[in-house]
Design a protein around this motif. Sequence first.
Motif: not given
Length: 86
Positions: A14-18, A23-25, A46-47, A68-74
Amino acid sequence: MLAGLPGTRVADGVTDFDGRTGVALMYGPPRSFEQIVIDRDSGDLLALQYEQTSGDGRTRELDDGEVTESYVVKRLGWTDEAPGSD
């Protein structure tokens, strides 16, 4: 531990916004659900992403607003700085 909760699904790649892949739960009601995206190697968060699905349970096309919404952790870590102090 989270992957073992009732109703939780696990998806790899699974790819995040960045553009980072992990792996996604995934959990939530049938037509919209939350993804917790984790780096497979480090275990770092990651997000957090919220995704909509069509009525038949398949993911909509990206142009329909798949995520619809993504919170990316840098960056993760402890700090003694107050929020908003740059």
